[in-house]
Scaffold this active site. Structure first.
Site, mmCIF file in Angstrom:
data_model
loop_
_atom_site.group_PDB
_atom_site.id
_atom_site.type_symbol
_atom_site.label_atom_id
_atom_site.label_comp_id
_atom_site.label_asym_id
_atom_site.label_seq_id
_atom_site.Cartn_x
_atom_site.Cartn_y
_atom_site.Cartn_z
ATOM 1 N N GLY A 114 0.976 -1.311 0.033
ATOM 2 C CA GLY A 114 0.148 -0.006 0.066
ATOM 3 C C GLY A 114 1.024 1.249 0.036
ATOM 4 O O GLY A 114 1.671 1.409 0.798
ATOM 5 N N ASP A 138 -1.383 4.892 -6.065
ATOM 6 C CA ASP A 138 -0.159 4.639 -5.812
ATOM 7 C C ASP A 138 0.914 5.991 -6.500
ATOM 8 O O ASP A 138 2.014 5.980 -6.102
ATOM 9 C CB ASP A 138 0.456 3.315 -6.596
ATOM 10 C CG ASP A 138 -0.158 2.220 -5.911
ATOM 11 O OD1 ASP A 138 -1.408 1.711 -6.188
ATOM 12 O OD2 ASP A 138 0.763 1.692 -4.818
HETATM 13 O O1 MRU Z 1 0.398 -4.026 -4.657
HETATM 14 P P1 MRU Z 1 -0.072 -3.332 -3.324
HETATM 15 O O2 MRU Z 1 -0.930 -4.164 -2.363
HETATM 16 O O3 MRU Z 1 0.838 -2.498 -2.736
HETATM 17 O O4 MRU Z 1 -1.070 -2.238 -4.096
HETATM 18 C C1 MRU Z 1 -1.813 -1.366 -3.187
HETATM 19 C C2 MRU Z 1 -2.722 -0.284 -3.993
HETATM 20 O O5 MRU Z 1 -2.738 -0.363 -5.088
HETATM 21 C C3 MRU Z 1 -3.440 0.400 -3.324
HETATM 22 O O6 MRU Z 1 -4.725 0.771 -3.961
HETATM 23 C C4 MRU Z 1 -2.919 1.868 -3.227
HETATM 24 O O7 MRU Z 1 -1.392 1.679 -2.803
HETATM 25 C C5 MRU Z 1 -3.605 2.696 -2.401
HETATM 26 S S1 MRU Z 1 -3.375 2.403 -0.839
HETATM 27 C C6 MRU Z 1 -4.010 3.741 0.105
#
Ligand code: MRU
Length: 356
Positions: free
Chosen positions: A56, A244
């Site tokens: 995240g 992200d």
């Molecule tokens: O691969 P991840 O689990 O790190 O991806 C996370 C996401 O895509 C979330 O939607 C994003 O980081 C927003 S978190 C507040």
């Protein structure tokens, strides 16, 4: 684990700085076990980010900063110059863990800036530790602020959809998209959440379903393939996701599958919101320059340790996709709502000059 300064926040705290180490929930063990891990050096933090024990965008930002703080306090350097060399080495390793979320770069830069300002080793170590604690506190505070601002977009009793996990587990606490959902409930309105499973890593079913259930928020889990039918039936009133990386043009990089949900939402005239702090904005890159992480093919070919695709099959496994600005109704930030045209709202909020 309780938040140090946000004492009124009694939800899940995903990571914290404690006794010169980093304590974090191991998200790979969820939903079956809520396990905290203690990490004592930056290579352990880098490994945890790489293996998605912590994930995240805002969470990996703060985790990366804490990793750099570990490198700082563990350094045996005799003077500032040697310390900066050690920090730069740790910075490179931490930054190389995941390429797409800009928060990691933002957070590591913030720590390097603080370190470069200091004069003596002990003084730099103290200020860096203070800074990571401040970042962790700010994260919850910013999420609460976003929640308050975003909650006004929702009416009482609505069913809303979210994708991946943009909750407490993706931040230090409270969450971005799920923070807004929490704030809707805190404001006295009822809300029902549809969480997508989010193949192949299942952040929706393992994490979002877990944390909403943990907080007693009504949640229904659907396979990613169920999104269209729910929209067509008129069940979903709004959609809210995290991000992200957001560019100055308003392009949103988020978990793979976001783009198809936003496209379907447009067809069904459903408002599509993104909640993200200002640290998620990358005002320099162009969409074509952003690296979209491609992950191990095993995430697609296996499930709970069992092969589910033929041996030798070609796999494409991008972790993120890009949603173009015209599909986004509003971006919720801690500084207010960014409306269409998004590039203009972003320019105003960051006080940027016009691009010629
Ligand atoms: O691969 P991840 O689990 O790190 O991806 C996370 C996401 O895509 C979330 O939607 C994003 O980081 C927003 S978190 C507040």
């Amino acid at each position: 684990m309780k938040s140090k300064s946000n004492q009124d926040y009694d939800g899940l705290v995903t990571l914290a700085w404690q006794d010169n180490s980093v304590i974090m929930i191991d998200q790979t063990r969820l939903p079956n076990k809520l396990v905290y891990r203690k990490l004592r050096n930056y290579t352990e933090v880098a490994d945890a980010i790489k293996k998605l024990r912590i994930r995240g965008a805002p969470a990996i930002g703060v985790a990366g900063a804490m990793g750099l703080a570990l490198a700082c306090i563990k350094s045996s350097s005799a003077n500032k110059n040697e310390l900066i060399v050690d920090l730069q080495h740790a910075y490179d390793i931490l930054l190389s863990t995941r390429p797409t979320a800009v928060n990691l770069f933002w957070a590591l830069e913030r720590i390097m800036k603080v370190a470069r300002k200091g004069k003596r080793v002990k003084e730099i170590q103290d200020t860096v530790v203070r800074e990571v604690n401040k970042m962790a506190e700010e994260d919850i505070w910013i999420n609460r602020k976003m929640g308050k601002i975003g909650s006004g977009l929702f009416k009482n009793g609505e069913t809303v959809m979210t994708h991946c996990n943009a909750g407490s587990l993706a931040t230090v606490g409270f969450g971005t998209a799920l923070g807004v959902i929490r704030a809707v409930r805190e404001s006295g309105k009822s809300i029902n959440v549809i969480a997508t499973e989010t193949r192949p890593v299942l952040q929706g079913s393992r994490l979002t379903a877990f944390e909403l259930q943990h907080d007693g928020i009504d949640v229904t889990l659907v396979p990613d393939t169920g999104v269209g039918v729910l929209m067509a039936k008129g069940i979903i009133k709004r959609i809210i996701v995290g991000a992200d990386r957001i560019l100055r043009t308003g392009h949103v990089f988020n978990k793979v599958g976001t783009y198809q949900i936003a496209t379907l939402a447009r067809v069904h005239k459903i408002p599509f919101y993104v909640a993200a702090p200002l640290s998620t904005f990358d005002l320099k890159s162009r969409a074509e320059d952003v690296v979209i992480e491609e992950r191990d093919s095993k995430e697609v070919t296996t499930m709970v340790g069992r092969r589910i695709a033929p041996k030798g099959i070609r796999i494409f496994n991008p972790a993120f996709d890009v949603t173009p600005p015209h599909l986004i109704s509003t971006i919720v930030t801690e500084k207010g709502l960014l409306k269409q045209p998004l590039s203009e709202s972003i320019r105003n909020i960051f006080k940027l000059p016009m691009i010629s």
